[in-house]
Design a protein around this motif. Structure first.
Motif, short mmCIF file in Angstrom:
data_model
loop_
_atom_site.label_atom_id
_atom_site.label_comp_id
_atom_site.label_asym_id
_atom_site.label_seq_id
_atom_site.Cartn_x
_atom_site.Cartn_y
_atom_site.Cartn_z
N ASP A 132 0.81 -1.23 0.00
CA ASP A 132 0.00 0.00 0.00
C ASP A 132 0.84 1.28 0.00
O ASP A 132 0.29 2.38 0.08
CB ASP A 132 -0.98 0.01 1.18
N CYS A 133 2.15 1.16 -0.06
CA CYS A 133 3.06 2.33 -0.09
C CYS A 133 2.99 3.16 1.19
O CYS A 133 3.35 4.33 1.19
CB CYS A 133 2.77 3.23 -1.29
N GLY A 134 2.50 2.58 2.27
CA GLY A 134 2.57 3.28 3.56
C GLY A 134 1.32 4.00 3.99
O GLY A 134 1.34 4.66 5.04
N LEU A 135 0.23 3.89 3.23
CA LEU A 135 -1.04 4.46 3.68
C LEU A 135 -2.18 3.73 3.00
O LEU A 135 -2.00 3.13 1.94
CB LEU A 135 -1.13 5.96 3.40
N GLY A 136 -3.35 3.77 3.62
CA GLY A 136 -4.50 3.04 3.10
C GLY A 136 -4.86 3.45 1.69
O GLY A 136 -4.68 4.60 1.29
N ASP A 137 -5.39 2.51 0.93
CA ASP A 137 -5.78 2.80 -0.45
C ASP A 137 -7.11 2.11 -0.76
O ASP A 137 -7.74 1.51 0.12
CB ASP A 137 -4.69 2.41 -1.44
N THR A 138 -7.55 2.21 -2.01
CA THR A 138 -8.88 1.71 -2.36
C THR A 138 -8.95 0.18 -2.35
O THR A 138 -10.04 -0.37 -2.21
CB THR A 138 -9.32 2.24 -3.73
N VAL A 139 -7.83 -0.50 -2.49
CA VAL A 139 -7.87 -1.97 -2.38
C VAL A 139 -8.13 -2.36 -0.92
O VAL A 139 -8.94 -3.26 -0.64
CB VAL A 139 -6.57 -2.60 -2.89
N ALA A 140 -7.46 -1.70 0.01
CA ALA A 140 -7.74 -1.96 1.44
C ALA A 140 -9.19 -1.63 1.76
O ALA A 140 -9.83 -2.32 2.55
CB ALA A 140 -6.80 -1.13 2.30
N LEU A 141 -9.71 -0.58 1.13
CA LEU A 141 -11.12 -0.22 1.32
C LEU A 141 -12.03 -1.32 0.79
O LEU A 141 -13.03 -1.68 1.43
CB LEU A 141 -11.40 1.10 0.62
N GLU A 142 -11.71 -1.88 -0.36
CA GLU A 142 -12.47 -3.02 -0.89
C GLU A 142 -12.48 -4.18 0.10
O GLU A 142 -13.52 -4.80 0.35
CB GLU A 142 -11.84 -3.51 -2.19
N GLN A 143 -11.30 -4.47 0.65
CA GLN A 143 -11.19 -5.61 1.56
C GLN A 143 -12.06 -5.40 2.80
O GLN A 143 -12.75 -6.33 3.25
CB GLN A 143 -9.72 -5.81 1.95
N LEU A 144 -12.04 -4.21 3.34
CA LEU A 144 -12.86 -3.92 4.52
C LEU A 144 -14.34 -3.98 4.17
O LEU A 144 -15.16 -4.53 4.91
CB LEU A 144 -12.50 -2.55 5.09
N ALA A 145 -14.70 -3.40 3.01
CA ALA A 145 -16.11 -3.39 2.60
C ALA A 145 -16.63 -4.81 2.41
O ALA A 145 -17.77 -5.12 2.79
CB ALA A 145 -16.26 -2.59 1.30
N ARG A 146 -15.81 -5.66 1.83
CA ARG A 146 -16.24 -7.05 1.59
C ARG A 146 -16.51 -7.77 2.92
O ARG A 146 -17.53 -8.46 3.07
CB ARG A 146 -15.15 -7.77 0.79
N GLN A 147 -15.62 -7.57 3.90
CA GLN A 147 -15.83 -8.19 5.21
C GLN A 147 -17.06 -7.64 5.90
O GLN A 147 -17.89 -8.39 6.43
CB GLN A 147 -14.62 -7.92 6.11
N ALA A 148 -17.17 -6.31 5.90
CA ALA A 148 -18.27 -5.67 6.62
C ALA A 148 -19.62 -6.06 6.03
O ALA A 148 -20.58 -6.31 6.76
CB ALA A 148 -18.10 -4.15 6.59
N GLY A 149 -19.69 -6.12 4.70
CA GLY A 149 -20.93 -6.51 4.05
C GLY A 149 -21.35 -7.93 4.43
O GLY A 149 -22.53 -8.19 4.69
N LYS A 150 -20.39 -8.84 4.49
CA LYS A 150 -20.70 -10.22 4.85
C LYS A 150 -21.21 -10.33 6.28
O LYS A 150 -21.98 -11.24 6.62
CB LYS A 150 -19.47 -11.10 4.66
N LEU A 151 -20.79 -9.39 7.14
CA LEU A 151 -21.22 -9.41 8.55
C LEU A 151 -22.51 -8.64 8.78
O LEU A 151 -22.97 -8.54 9.91
CB LEU A 151 -20.10 -8.85 9.43
N GLY A 152 -23.08 -8.09 7.70
CA GLY A 152 -24.39 -7.45 7.83
C GLY A 152 -24.40 -5.95 7.76
O GLY A 152 -25.47 -5.33 7.87
N ALA A 153 -23.25 -5.31 7.56
CA ALA A 153 -23.21 -3.85 7.46
C ALA A 153 -23.87 -3.39 6.16
O ALA A 153 -23.74 -4.05 5.12
CB ALA A 153 -21.78 -3.34 7.52
N ASP A 154 -24.55 -2.27 6.22
CA ASP A 154 -25.15 -1.68 5.02
C ASP A 154 -24.44 -0.42 4.56
O ASP A 154 -24.83 0.16 3.54
CB ASP A 154 -26.63 -1.36 5.27
#
Length: 691
Positions: free
Chosen positions: A167-189
């Motif tokens: 990630d070159c030392g800071l969060g990016d849109t791939v990390a955001l995808e990864q978090l979104a995928r997890q959160a969605g599976k756990l029921g987040a909207d």
């Protein structure tokens, strides 16, 4: 000079000379402050002659504003053209679906009976105007979820805090995808993120997400070029630049090293640009379409980025207002010639904007495909740096000699100056609100919601002469009704909910006005108190989201431990005596919170541990009638520290903290999943009870 003359000029300029502070105490703006403010607005008022000349100037501004090219109305209601056109004047309306209507103004010189929302073209006499027809309300959580009475939850995060390999030392849109995928599976909207506005690529020490260069474009440092160009292309660029060791170092740091991370990421991006094939293929065609769609606005932003870097390289000031005069005008021949001579640099910045747009679009797609009804919620900062791209390119719509802030309030007793510029109320009207519309569109394009920071700014802003202290400010009023029409219209066009951050000194009645237009307010656990203590969850409002904290406030564990009190003393914001008083108050508040949690059935009498209280707070919020509960990731993870400590100084590591766990594993911890499950169950129960 009479006080009446000065007050008359202030009223014409839209300045409120009287206001009520956060404690309910009436205040009066002093004469010295009025003089300084009016001078900053280009209305000198040091004598009767100056006042009268400035009054004439302001009246001319208001006349031009009233004749602006945009009219806004609510569908099936009326908008008046009285004073501009006579009753019975014929007009032609070209709807945005190209249907044509031929009508006349009614006996009150009003246009009525337009039910179709959108931006329509109005031809009347020899003028072409835009008629913005808005729905009565913004899109709601229920609209996006497709069921009445929906009670859902989501997470909020600082994007830069997310972590992943490469990630070159800071969060990016791939990390955001990864978090979104997890959160969605756990029921987040929903997944709310910190602002991703464009910063200054040549000034990497400016990294506060709430002091951007432009709110119309994005920060390429958050781009994940591998998602667009492929992993091999990025690996080749890293190797060619010799950055393997530096990137490995940056990715292990506990805090974002913004200057170093920015330098490394930009080297990689420039290398990728050099090797980008401009032969016609799917990628180049997409890039070309993006540039054409961005038009002059994108061109000017990228010219500014190239110019800004050039000026710094040649020992010029970074502030465009002090550049050689030909370069202060974005439409000048000198700027056009510079763009020709530095075409590769301008094109590079377009390339960067393309990459970050692709990344945000993909992240929203991943969020929605993971089951989220809303997906990403973008964060719209209250202003932009007066020395930045937006202020340079939209000079007629912004005020260049003032800064925005807040008067003294309960939290910030000295007031605040945020160092960002404000829109000009009359400049916006005269320009057809183009900058405001473009800003809304940019921040809703890749999101299912938008959080408007300091939403009170749509009605009034505390403006301060540049360089003055916050107590030398006053409230400047804005065309709230028209701005809310445009917010509702863009909400409808983009199918995005609207959240108004209404914390601090809120004008009387404004929360009700936001609710009437379907914009959710914000309620924070720390503040939801009355004389009896913390308000029970069932008595929270149903027209605001609920959250445990914000980026400017302590986490739940930090609040329980008094960590914010320690930081304020360490940073010099509070003295020893004030700190002791704060600790005593906090002790009382902690006891009150435990009582409220127990009365709500979320905390047993034998549960005294801080982490047990954190879990109880999450269940407590889940029971509120709020349509949406947003849980900051810091509280989901049980973090002690907060992202930002408002106030002077740089002792606290503002906007730099990173999570220790990679984004794709953040929510895998049993304790974290237990908290989210507790919240999800409470939300489901609340929805059943409300239906």
């Amino acid at each position: 000079m009479s006080d009446a003359s000065l007050a008359s000029l202030a009223r014409a300029a839209g300045i409120s000379t009287k206001w009520t502070d956060a404690h309910g105490i009436p205040k009066q703006v002093g004469t010295e402050a009025l003089h300084a403010l009016l001078q900053s607005l280009g209305l000198p008022a040091l004598g009767e002659q100056q006042i009268q000349a400035s009054l004439a100037e302001q009246q001319e501004r208001l006349r031009r504003a009233a004749a602006g090219p945009l009219l806004a109305m609510v569908a099936d209601q009326a908008v008046t053209l009285a004073g501009r056109f006579a009753p019975g004047t014929p007009y032609k309306l070209i709807l945005d679906d190209e249907r044509r209507l031929h009508r006349r103004l009614d006996h009150n010189a009003c246009i009525t009976g337009i039910s179709q929302c959108g931006y329509h073209q109005l031809l009347i006499e020899d003028q072409l105007l835009t008629l913005a027809v808005a729905p009565p309300t913004c899109q709601s959580v229920a609209d996006l979820c497709g069921r009445p009475g929906a009670r859902v939850w989501g997470l909020s995060t600082q994007l830069y805090s997310l972590r992943r390999p490469g990630d070159c030392g800071l969060g990016d849109t791939v990390a955001l995808e990864q978090l979104a995928r997890q959160a969605g599976k756990l029921g987040a909207d929903a997944l709310a993120i910190s602002p991703v506005h464009a910063m200054f690529s040549a000034s990497s020490d400016q990294y506060s997400p709430y002091s951007p260069s432009s709110r119309l474009f994005f920060n390429p440092l958050y781009a994940a070029p591998s998602r667009v160009l492929g992993e091999d292309a990025v690996k080749h660029a890293v190797n060619e630049c010799g950055l393997e060791d530096e990137l490995a170092r940056l990715e292990t740091l506990a805090f974002v090293d913004w200057p170093a991370a920015s330098a490394a990421k930009q080297k990689v991006l420039r290398c990728l640009y050099r090797h980008f094939s401009f032969k016609s293929n799917e990628l180049t065609q997409d890039f070309d379409r993006f540039c054409r769609k961005g038009g002059i606005a994108l061109e000017q932003h990228c010219r500014f980025e190239a110019l800004h870097a050039y000026m710094l390289q040649h020992q010029q000031t970074p502030n465009w207002q002090q550049w050689p005069k030909p370069f202060r005008d974005p439409n000048s021949t000198a700027v056009a010639q510079f763009a020709i001579e530095h075409a590769a640099d301008v094109s590079f910045h377009m390339f960067c904007q393309w990459l970050i747009n692709c990344g945000l679009e993909r992240a929203q797609s991943v969020a929605r495909n993971s089951g989220m009804a809303i997906g990403l919620i973008s964060d719209l900062a209250v202003g932009a740096d007066g020395s930045g791209s937006l202020a340079w390119s939209r000079q007629s719509e912004l005020l260049s000699a003032i800064t925005v802030g807040a008067p003294p309030d309960i939290i910030n007793t000295q007031g605040q100056s945020w160092g960002v510029s404000a829109f000009s109320p009359w400049g916006l009207q005269e320009g057809g609100f183009s900058a405001f519309k473009d800003m809304l569109r940019a921040n809703m394009t890749h999101a299912g919601g938008i959080r408007i920071d300091h939403v009170m700014g749509l009605k009034r802003l505390w403006v301060i002469p540049e360089g003055a202290s916050p107590d030398m400010g006053a409230y400047l009023n804005y065309p709230f009704a028209t701005l809310m029409h445009l917010v509702a219209l863009e909400s409808w066009r983009h199918q995005a909910i609207v959240i108004g951050e209404d914390l601090g000194t809120v004008p009387r009645g404004m929360r009700g006005e936001l609710a009437e237009r379907g914009a959710l307010g914000m309620r924070v656990l720390h503040f939801e108190k009355n004389a009896e203590g913390f308000i029970p969850p069932e008595k929270w409002p149903d027209d605001a989201l609920a959250t445990t904290t914000t980026h400017d406030l302590p986490t739940i564990l930090g609040w329980i431990a008094g960590r914010d009190i320690e930081w304020r003393e360490k940073a010099g914001h509070r003295g020893a005596q004030e700190t002791q008083s704060d600790r005593e108050t906090r002790e009382t508040e902690r006891a009150e919170l435990k009582t409220a949690l127990r009365q709500a059935g979320e905390l047993r009498c034998d549960q005294e541990e801080a982490v047990e209280q954190l879990d109880a707070c999450i269940g407590f919020l889940g029971k509120t009638p709020a349509p949406l509960v947003l849980l900051p990731l810091e509280d989901a993870l049980g973090e002690l520290e907060q992202p930002n400590l408002p106030g002077p100084g740089n002792i606290h590591p503002n906007w730099r903290r990173r999570f220790t766990v990679n984004a794709d594993y953040l929510l895998n911890n049993a304790s974290v999943q237990g908290r989210l499950q507790r919240l999800s169950e409470a939300r489901a129960t609340r929805e059943r009870e409300s239906s």
